[in-house]
Every structure is written in structure tokens, then in C-alpha cells.
Design a protein around this motif. Sequence first.
Motif, PDB file in Angstrom:
ATOM      1  N   UNK A   1      28.508 -37.079  66.697  1.00 29.71           N
ATOM      2  CA  UNK A   1      28.647 -38.044  65.866  1.00 29.71           C
ATOM      3  C   UNK A   1      28.107 -39.546  66.239  1.00 29.71           C
ATOM      4  N   UNK A   2      28.460 -39.419  67.762  1.00 31.49           N
ATOM      5  CA  UNK A   2      27.583 -40.644  68.231  1.00 31.49           C
ATOM      6  C   UNK A   2      26.060 -40.520  68.329  1.00 31.49           C
TER       7      UNK A   2
ATOM      8  N   UNK B   1      16.040 -38.294  58.610  1.00 30.29           N
ATOM      9  CA  UNK B   1      16.856 -37.034  58.429  1.00 30.29           C
ATOM     10  C   UNK B   1      16.421 -36.024  59.402  1.00 30.29           C
ATOM     11  N   UNK B   2      15.202 -35.768  59.319  1.00 32.45           N
ATOM     12  CA  UNK B   2      14.600 -34.600  60.184  1.00 32.45           C
ATOM     13  C   UNK B   2      14.792 -35.020  61.621  1.00 32.45           C
ATOM     14  N   UNK B   3      14.807 -36.054  62.093  1.00 31.10           N
ATOM     15  CA  UNK B   3      14.990 -36.604  63.453  1.00 31.10           C
ATOM     16  C   UNK B   3      16.191 -36.439  63.876  1.00 31.10           C
ATOM     17  N   UNK B   4      17.044 -36.946  63.025  1.00 34.82           N
ATOM     18  CA  UNK B   4      18.616 -36.602  63.418  1.00 34.82           C
ATOM     19  C   UNK B   4      18.997 -35.026  63.481  1.00 34.82           C
ATOM     20  N   UNK B   5      18.418 -34.393  62.622  1.00 35.14           N
ATOM     21  CA  UNK B   5      18.775 -32.918  62.657  1.00 35.14           C
ATOM     22  C   UNK B   5      18.284 -32.490  64.103  1.00 35.14           C
TER      23      UNK B   5
ATOM     24  N   UNK C   1      28.785 -30.729  59.646  1.00 35.65           N
ATOM     25  CA  UNK C   1      30.203 -30.918  59.171  1.00 35.65           C
ATOM     26  C   UNK C   1      29.808 -32.156  58.226  1.00 35.65           C
ATOM     27  N   UNK C   2      30.698 -32.159  57.197  1.00 34.08           N
ATOM     28  CA  UNK C   2      30.361 -33.132  56.396  1.00 34.08           C
ATOM     29  C   UNK C   2      30.566 -34.625  56.988  1.00 34.08           C
ATOM     30  N   UNK C   3      31.401 -34.644  57.822  1.00 35.37           N
ATOM     31  CA  UNK C   3      31.883 -36.050  58.456  1.00 35.37           C
ATOM     32  C   UNK C   3      30.468 -36.527  59.015  1.00 35.37           C
ATOM     33  N   UNK C   4      29.758 -35.248  59.817  1.00 33.48           N
ATOM     34  CA  UNK C   4      28.702 -35.642  60.589  1.00 33.48           C
ATOM     35  C   UNK C   4      27.520 -36.203  59.553  1.00 33.48           C
TER      36      UNK C   4
ATOM     37  N   UNK D   1      25.960 -40.000  59.872  1.00 31.70           N
ATOM     38  CA  UNK D   1      24.567 -40.170  60.113  1.00 31.70           C
ATOM     39  C   UNK D   1      24.091 -41.261  59.171  1.00 31.70           C
ATOM     40  N   UNK D   2      24.668 -41.220  57.915  1.00 29.52           N
ATOM     41  CA  UNK D   2      24.166 -42.187  56.873  1.00 29.52           C
ATOM     42  C   UNK D   2      24.776 -43.472  57.008  1.00 29.52           C
ATOM     43  N   UNK D   3      25.860 -43.609  57.446  1.00 31.84           N
ATOM     44  CA  UNK D   3      26.357 -44.831  57.910  1.00 31.84           C
ATOM     45  C   UNK D   3      25.499 -45.622  59.197  1.00 31.84           C
ATOM     46  N   UNK D   4      25.090 -44.734  59.968  1.00 40.89           N
ATOM     47  CA  UNK D   4      24.088 -45.096  61.209  1.00 40.89           C
ATOM     48  C   UNK D   4      22.848 -45.777  60.455  1.00 40.89           C
ATOM     49  N   UNK D   5      22.544 -45.084  59.346  1.00 40.56           N
ATOM     50  CA  UNK D   5      21.202 -45.657  58.696  1.00 40.56           C
ATOM     51  C   UNK D   5      21.149 -46.850  58.070  1.00 40.56           C
TER      52      UNK D   5
END
Length: 184
Positions: free
Chosen positions: A61-62, A103-107, A115-118, A122-126
Motif C-alpha cells: 500500500x505504501x 499503472x505498469x510501473x506500480x505493478x 487487492x481492491x484497496x491496493x 494507487x489511484x489516490x497516490x496518482x
Amino acid sequence: MTNTDNLFCYVHPNRPTTLRCNRCERPICAQCAILTPTGYRCKECVKSQQKKFDTALWSDYIVAFIVGAIASGIASVLVMIVSGFFFGLLILFIAPGAGAVIGNLILRFIKNRRSRLLFTTAAVGIVVGGIPALLIYTLPAILMIFSGSLQGLGVLLPAIWQVVYLVMAVPAAYTQISGIRIGG
Ligand SMILES: [Zn+2]
Ligand SMILES: [Zn+2]
């Protein structure tokens, strides 16, 4: 007499039933059966199935948030340059691609764990990563408007490209991270 006539729920051995879990094949009563898109399943099977889709570690998550924010910060600076010196409409073509790249980079950093929360983190981080560039555009304009100068409205216009970037890049990144599964 075949033994299908004498089925008893494996959780409640005193309850006769005709249902079976379609994954583990054990007999289940109506109270234990959960209707899934693929048929009736017992609670144990549904639980273990959910676990398989939820593989995120707490550190993911972090990492997803930070990588998303940094990559998005860089992308929003590019948006600032492109919309300032070239042609704002280019953002419409660049933003979805930028989202997919982020998205690819995060993956890669979360090693495909999910997980859905993950995905949401990531979206909130963006979004958070895009805020500094947005502020650079909007703060002076807002200050101008507050001091009574309507010219601020014109200055505010380039900020729209930052918003366009976020609105297009975030869903693209989310799809990239979560896979194409609808509602996934
Ligand atoms: Zn089962
Ligand atoms: Zn039962």
C-alpha cells in the motif's frame, strides 16, 4: 439406494439436503450455500477463493501510493510543459498512455500482488502526485480573483489540462493495475 438420497450438510450433519458445493463437492444445506456467479458454493470455498484474489502485503500500500505519486508528479510536470509550450489538446492523447505507463510501473513494484484497496490506494497516490502542478496553476489565479482581478479566470484555464490529465490517467492506470475484469 444411492448415497445421493442421503446427503447431509457437512457443517450441520443433522440437516438432509440435495445441494452440493460445486467446488469441493461436499453436501451443503440451504443456510450454508452461497450463490456465486458459477453456482452454489460452501462458505469455506468462497473464503479461500477471496483470499486468492487478495494477495497484497501491507508494504504494497505504501509502495503503490509513493510510486503512484512520484510518477504522477513527473507526468503532471510533462503535462504542464506540453500544455504550456505546445498544444493542450495533445493531453487528450497522452494522458491515457501516461496512466497505463504509471499503472505498469506500480505493478512492477507491487510484483503483481492485488487487492481492491491496493488499486484504490494507487489511484489516490496518482491524484495526490498531480496536486502540486495543479496548485502551481490555480493558486496565483485564485489569489488574483480574490484580489478583484478577473484576469485570474484566464490564468486558471491551463489548470483544466491538469484536471483532464488526472481524469483520463487515473482510470487508465486503475485498469492497468487491476486487469480488465469489470468491477475488479
Ligand atoms: Zn466447498
Ligand atoms: Zn449447513
